[in-house]
Each structure stands twice: as structure tokens, then as C-alpha cells.
Design an enzyme around this catalytic site. Structure first.
Site, PDB file in Angstrom:
ATOM      1  N   LEU A  81       0.860  -1.183   0.000  1.00  0.00           N
ATOM      2  CA  LEU A  81       0.000   0.000   0.000  1.00  0.00           C
ATOM      3  C   LEU A  81       0.898   1.236   0.000  1.00  0.00           C
ATOM      4  CD1 LEU A  81      -2.766  -0.859   2.644  1.00  0.00           C
ATOM      5  CD2 LEU A  81      -3.016  -0.780   0.160  1.00  0.00           C
ATOM      6  N   ASP A  82       0.600   2.203  -0.842  1.00  0.00           N
ATOM      7  CA  ASP A  82       1.370   3.449  -0.870  1.00  0.00           C
ATOM      8  C   ASP A  82       1.314   4.126   0.503  1.00  0.00           C
ATOM      9  OD1 ASP A  82       1.966   3.029  -3.495  1.00  0.00           O
ATOM     10  OD2 ASP A  82       0.496   4.455  -4.288  1.00  0.00           O
ATOM     11  N   PRO A  83       2.304   4.961   0.824  1.00  0.00           N
ATOM     12  CA  PRO A  83       2.343   5.606   2.145  1.00  0.00           C
ATOM     13  C   PRO A  83       1.052   6.324   2.530  1.00  0.00           C
ATOM     14  CG  PRO A  83       4.429   5.929   1.027  1.00  0.00           C
ATOM     15  CD  PRO A  83       3.532   5.240   0.043  1.00  0.00           C
TER      16      PRO A  83
END
Length: 334
Positions: A81-83
Site C-alpha cells: 500500500l502506498d504511504p
């Protein structure tokens, strides 16, 4: 997409019939460690956390933090998951780390907020977004962990939850490896005004959902200290799911006690070792090999269909690829 109810079905939701090959087979309670009865230390060694990742840290940073907290040698996550993205992030611990690959065919679900760059009639938004269900072609974005070549991915469903001016809140179920940011960009192009992703949350990764098993990083700290400092293991145990949770969606073959050790020592699964199995298995399918106590023994590739496994008396049914059960849980019987 019509405005009536959308059927939200992922591959993980497929119901499978169980076929019985030997109805008299039994399992010896002296052997093995059923998922619900494993000692807490073993439960952690073969466990997966259904983590609610907060926005901010990377998925890698979250996994590294859990490793330090629990003093683990290995841990891994089931899908980056992206930040800025929050939500369901399965984190596998120690000996369960390789099982996260089994989540790939299960499908994922997200809730996204799309901001349109111009005014679009609601009817057109519904119509155009409906057209993105099914097979789509994507190129991974510049910041991705894979090569940037065109590839086909499947969108299982799109459900618009709310439209407020230029903001569209929607739920989408997709094949693993689908980039929601890119999907939104292309929806914006199709609408003729452009669009970008304002917010994103993953609500499901195969069998892992936003349910009572979902825990935060703060929960983990508290539960771990309850166990280590106060001897209360109840909460920590509930925070960790057995690795078998990660294969709930896969077709399964259950084997007799006498075949378990052979598989753990590297033997492929032969037909005489099968007690029951799921219907609908095709040659080449990824299948989970289970004990009669519902313990995961191994993952492998089906070499026969369900009917062939059911009707034949010999031959290799499953080509074993990954073994998860230790060799000393069941005795050698060959």
C-alpha cells in the site's frame, strides 16, 4: 453501472462443494497442532496479522516495526500500500511469510475518492464507470516495483457510493496488481474532463476484511504487552490469525494422516492419500493440501481434475511446490 444494488463478488467468495473419497478416514488427535489449539508462541510463528495500516508509513516500514516489536527474524506483507493509503494489509510472521503469495488470486477491494476536473452529469458518470468493469489494460505507474509494460487486469465490480459535485466516492473490486490511481486517471479521460485520486483505502485483501479481526498498530502494542508483562494472551491470540486464513479462498485437498509426513519431506501428493476434496479443481490450479484437522500442509499445482482425483486409484494428484508444516508434527508412515 445501474443505480440498483451491485453484486460485490471477488474470487475469494466462490463457494465450493466438498467431495468425499473416503468417508471412513479419521485423524489421530495425538498428532499435529490444529490452528485453534496451537500454543501462543507457535501461533505467532505460523500467524498472519490483519493489520489496519495507517496513512503515513510505507508498507515496508510497518512490517519492519512489527518485526522489532515482536523480535522476529522474518515478516512479510500481502500487497504493498502506498504511504498515503490506509487499510487492510495482511502481515505474515516467521514461517507463514511465504503464504502471502496465495493471496494473489483472491482479489482486492478498495474505497476511493475520485475528484473530477470538470462538471459531468451524474448519469454519464454511472454509464462510463460501468464500462470499466471487466478486462482493462494498464501500464504500472513510474513509481512502482514492477516493470512498466502493458498488462491486463480484471475489475470485478464498481459501485458508486456517493456523488457530491466533482467528488465521486466509489467501491471497487479488482484483480491483484491493479492500480487504482491509474484506473481513476483513465475514467477521467473517458469522461472528457480528467480526474485524480484524492483518497484511497483498501477494505479487503482476499479473505482479510474490515471485520473483528482487523487490528491497528496501537492494538498490537497493547496486546503484546498484556501477554508479555501480564500473562494475558487472549487479546494477542485474537490479533493474529492462523496462516490457514490466507488459503480460505483456495480449492483444497484433505489428506489422511499417513500421507502428511511424506508431503512434508518433499513427496508429491498421490491419489491414495486423498480423503476429500473440493469440486471444480482444474489441472494447473493452485490448491491447498490440508490435514483432516484443517492444518495447512503445503501448496501445490493440481495435476488432475477433481473428478480424476475422486475416481482414480493411483497417480500424482498434486505437484507440491511449497511446504509449510514442520516435518515433526506427524510421524513417518512409509
Amino acid at each position: 453501472m445501474a443505480r440498483d444494488e451491485v453484486r460485490r463478488i471477488l474470487p475469494a467468495d466462490i463457494k465450493r462443494e466438498v467431495l468425499i473419497k473416503d468417508e471412513k478416514a479419521e485423524t489421530n488427535p495425538k498428532w499435529g497442532f490444529p490452528p485453534e489449539k496451537r500454543p501462543i508462541e507457535m501461533h505467532m510463528q505460523f500467524g498472519i496479522i490483519n493489520l489496519d495500516k495507517p496513512p503515513g508509513p510505507t508498507s515496508h516500514e510497518v512490517v519492519a516495526w512489527i518485526k522489532r516489536l515482536f523480535n522476529l527474524k522474518k515478516a512479510g506483507h500481502g500487497g504493498t500500500l502506498d504511504p498515503k493509503v490506509s487499510g487492510v494489509l495482511p502481515v505474515a510472521l516467521e514461517k507463514a511469510t511465504r503464504v502471502v503469495q496465495a493471496l494473489l488470486p483472491a482479489g482486492k477491494e478498495y474505497v476511493a475518492l475520485m475528484h473530477l476536473h470538470g462538471d459531468v452529469p451524474e448519469d454519464k458518470i454511472y454509464k462510463v464507470m460501468k464500462e470499466f468493469e471487466g478486462e482493462i489494460i494498464q501500464r504500472p505507474p513510474l513509481r512502482s516495483a514492477v516493470k512498466r509494460r502493458l498488462r491486463t487486469r480484471k475489475v470485478y465490480y464498481i459501485e458508486i457510493l456517493e456523488i457530491d459535485g466533482k467528488d465521486v466516492l466509489f467501491r471497487v473490486g479488482v484483480e491483484a496488481g491493479t492500480y487504482i490511481r491509474s484506473l481513476i486517471h483513465h475514467i477521467g479521460l473517458a469522461l472528457g474532463v480528467g480526474a485524480h485520486m484524492a483518497e484511497l483505502r483498501r477494505t479487503r485483501s482476499g479473505p482479510f476484511k474490515e471485520d473483528e479481526t482487523l487490528v491497528t498498530l496501537h492494538d498490537l502494542v497493547d496486546y503484546y504487552h498484556f501477554w508479555k508483562e501480564d500473562g494475558i494472551e487472549e487479546y494477542f491470540r485474537k490479533a493474529i490469525q492462523p496462516m490457514e486464513k490466507a488459503v480460505e479462498h483456495l480449492p483444497k485437498v484433505w489428506i489422511r494422516d499417513s500421507a502428511v509426513a511424506a508431503v512434508t519431506y518433499g513427496a508429491d501428493l498421490a491419489v491414495p492419500g486423498i480423503v476429500k476434496l473440493h469440486a471444480g479443481i482444474k489441472r494447473g490450479d493452485l490448491v491447498a493440501i490440508m490435514t483432516l484437522k484443517d492444518e495447512l500442509v503445503a501448496l501445490g499445482k493440481a495435476m488432475m481434475t477433481s473428478q480424476e482425483m475422486l475416481n482414480k486409484s493411483k497417480g500424482i494428484a498434486v505437484d507440491v511446490e511449497k511446504v509449510f508444516m514442520p516435518r515433526d508434527w506427524y510421524p513417518k508412515m512409509w
